[in-house]
Design a protein around this motif. Structure first.
Motif, PDB file in Angstrom:
ATOM      1  N   SER A 172       0.830  -1.215   0.000  1.00  0.00           N
ATOM      2  CA  SER A 172       0.000   0.000   0.000  1.00  0.00           C
ATOM      3  C   SER A 172       0.861   1.260   0.000  1.00  0.00           C
ATOM      4  N   TRP A 173       2.030   1.202   0.607  1.00  0.00           N
ATOM      5  CA  TRP A 173       2.900   2.384   0.664  1.00  0.00           C
ATOM      6  C   TRP A 173       3.792   2.507  -0.561  1.00  0.00           C
ATOM      7  N   HIS A 174       4.245   1.381  -1.118  1.00  0.00           N
ATOM      8  CA  HIS A 174       5.286   1.421  -2.153  1.00  0.00           C
ATOM      9  C   HIS A 174       4.950   0.604  -3.394  1.00  0.00           C
ATOM     10  N   GLY A 175       3.721   0.146  -3.509  1.00  0.00           N
ATOM     11  CA  GLY A 175       3.340  -0.631  -4.683  1.00  0.00           C
ATOM     12  C   GLY A 175       3.393   0.226  -5.940  1.00  0.00           C
ATOM     13  N   VAL A 176       3.805  -0.393  -7.042  1.00  0.00           N
ATOM     14  CA  VAL A 176       3.915   0.294  -8.330  1.00  0.00           C
ATOM     15  C   VAL A 176       3.145  -0.514  -9.366  1.00  0.00           C
ATOM     16  N   GLU A 177       2.177   0.122  -9.994  1.00  0.00           N
ATOM     17  CA  GLU A 177       1.390  -0.507 -11.060  1.00  0.00           C
ATOM     18  C   GLU A 177       0.835  -1.863 -10.639  1.00  0.00           C
ATOM     19  N   GLY A 178       0.314  -1.948  -9.417  1.00  0.00           N
ATOM     20  CA  GLY A 178      -0.310  -3.177  -8.950  1.00  0.00           C
ATOM     21  C   GLY A 178       0.644  -4.250  -8.474  1.00  0.00           C
ATOM     22  N   LYS A 179       1.919  -3.917  -8.346  1.00  0.00           N
ATOM     23  CA  LYS A 179       2.916  -4.904  -7.909  1.00  0.00           C
ATOM     24  C   LYS A 179       3.809  -4.303  -6.841  1.00  0.00           C
ATOM     25  N   LEU A 180       4.377  -5.160  -6.013  1.00  0.00           N
ATOM     26  CA  LEU A 180       5.426  -4.763  -5.079  1.00  0.00           C
ATOM     27  C   LEU A 180       6.743  -5.164  -5.727  1.00  0.00           C
ATOM     28  N   VAL A 181       7.529  -4.192  -6.154  1.00  0.00           N
ATOM     29  CA  VAL A 181       8.780  -4.458  -6.866  1.00  0.00           C
ATOM     30  C   VAL A 181       9.898  -4.643  -5.841  1.00  0.00           C
ATOM     31  N   VAL A 182      10.503  -5.836  -5.859  1.00  0.00           N
ATOM     32  CA  VAL A 182      11.590  -6.172  -4.941  1.00  0.00           C
ATOM     33  C   VAL A 182      12.845  -6.429  -5.777  1.00  0.00           C
ATOM     34  N   ASN A 183      13.835  -5.578  -5.614  1.00  0.00           N
ATOM     35  CA  ASN A 183      15.132  -5.790  -6.268  1.00  0.00           C
ATOM     36  C   ASN A 183      15.986  -6.627  -5.330  1.00  0.00           C
ATOM     37  N   TYR A 184      16.780  -7.536  -5.897  1.00  0.00           N
ATOM     38  CA  TYR A 184      17.650  -8.370  -5.065  1.00  0.00           C
ATOM     39  C   TYR A 184      19.041  -8.410  -5.680  1.00  0.00           C
ATOM     40  N   ALA A 185      20.043  -8.569  -4.813  1.00  0.00           N
ATOM     41  CA  ALA A 185      21.438  -8.613  -5.249  1.00  0.00           C
ATOM     42  C   ALA A 185      22.219  -9.522  -4.309  1.00  0.00           C
ATOM     43  N   LEU A 186      23.361  -9.999  -4.794  1.00  0.00           N
ATOM     44  CA  LEU A 186      24.235 -10.826  -3.949  1.00  0.00           C
ATOM     45  C   LEU A 186      25.210  -9.968  -3.166  1.00  0.00           C
ATOM     46  N   GLN A 187      25.382  -8.743  -3.600  1.00  0.00           N
ATOM     47  CA  GLN A 187      26.220  -7.780  -2.882  1.00  0.00           C
ATOM     48  C   GLN A 187      25.406  -6.516  -2.662  1.00  0.00           C
ATOM     49  N   GLN A 188      25.805  -5.742  -1.676  1.00  0.00           N
ATOM     50  CA  GLN A 188      25.049  -4.528  -1.383  1.00  0.00           C
ATOM     51  C   GLN A 188      25.044  -3.617  -2.615  1.00  0.00           C
ATOM     52  N   ALA A 189      23.846  -3.174  -2.999  1.00  0.00           N
ATOM     53  CA  ALA A 189      23.720  -2.386  -4.224  1.00  0.00           C
ATOM     54  C   ALA A 189      23.345  -0.925  -3.933  1.00  0.00           C
ATOM     55  N   TRP A 190      22.446  -0.683  -3.022  1.00  0.00           N
ATOM     56  CA  TRP A 190      22.019   0.673  -2.670  1.00  0.00           C
ATOM     57  C   TRP A 190      22.074   0.838  -1.167  1.00  0.00           C
ATOM     58  N   GLY A 191      22.275   2.085  -0.730  1.00  0.00           N
ATOM     59  CA  GLY A 191      22.179   2.470   0.683  1.00  0.00           C
ATOM     60  C   GLY A 191      23.007   1.637   1.547  1.00  0.00           C
TER      61      GLY A 191
END
Length: 144
Positions: A125-144
């Motif tokens: 509800s807070w961060h959904g985009v176009e009806g989906k919750l977009v979750v990015n994943y990485a094996l190493q730290q990518a952001w922040g």
């Protein structure tokens, strides 16, 4: 001039012994200004605190879109449905199992890592985009 005669009279009265022994009237009391009326100023902001706002519309299932970042392997199936009341840690655990139990870093909308104990419904509800919750994943730290 009228001012000179007024001054002369005041001087003359002050010298009169009858007036000199007369008690002086008390000084005028300072009156408190009237209290301002305390009425709320009109506001264009939402009048309800965030805790009192209506809850977001309830959904039973949330579509989670998993996007690989950096050198993380791309999943053959990257779109899943999860029960809205589940906590985000379930998404992370599922994703880690799909990648062979590897340690992963997850982000919402390529920006931040949410709290793992937050419900999927709230994150959607807070961060959904176009009806989906977009979750990015990485094996190493990518952001922040």
């Amino acid at each position: 001039s009228p001012l000179a005669s007024t001054t002369w009279r005041m001087s003359e009265e002050a010298e009169d012994p009858a007036l000199a022994s007369a008690p002086l009237p008390p000084p005028p009391q300072a009156q408190d200004p009237p209290a301002p009326s305390l009425q709320p100023a009109p506001s264009t902001l939402d009048p309800k605190p965030s805790a009192l706002r209506e809850a977001p519309p309830l959904v039973d299932k949330v579509v989670v879109l998993l996007k690989a970042t950096g050198d993380a392997p791309i999943l053959k199936q990257n779109k899943f449905k999860i029960t809205a009341s589940d906590r985000f840690e379930k998404v992370v655990h599922f994703l880690s199992n799909q990648l062979g139990g590897r340690r992963i870093f997850v982000y919402l909308n390529s920006a931040f890592t949410p709290s793992y104990d937050e419900t999927v419904a709230n994150l959607y509800s807070w961060h959904g985009v176009e009806g989906k919750l977009v979750v990015n994943y990485a094996l190493q730290q990518a952001w922040g």
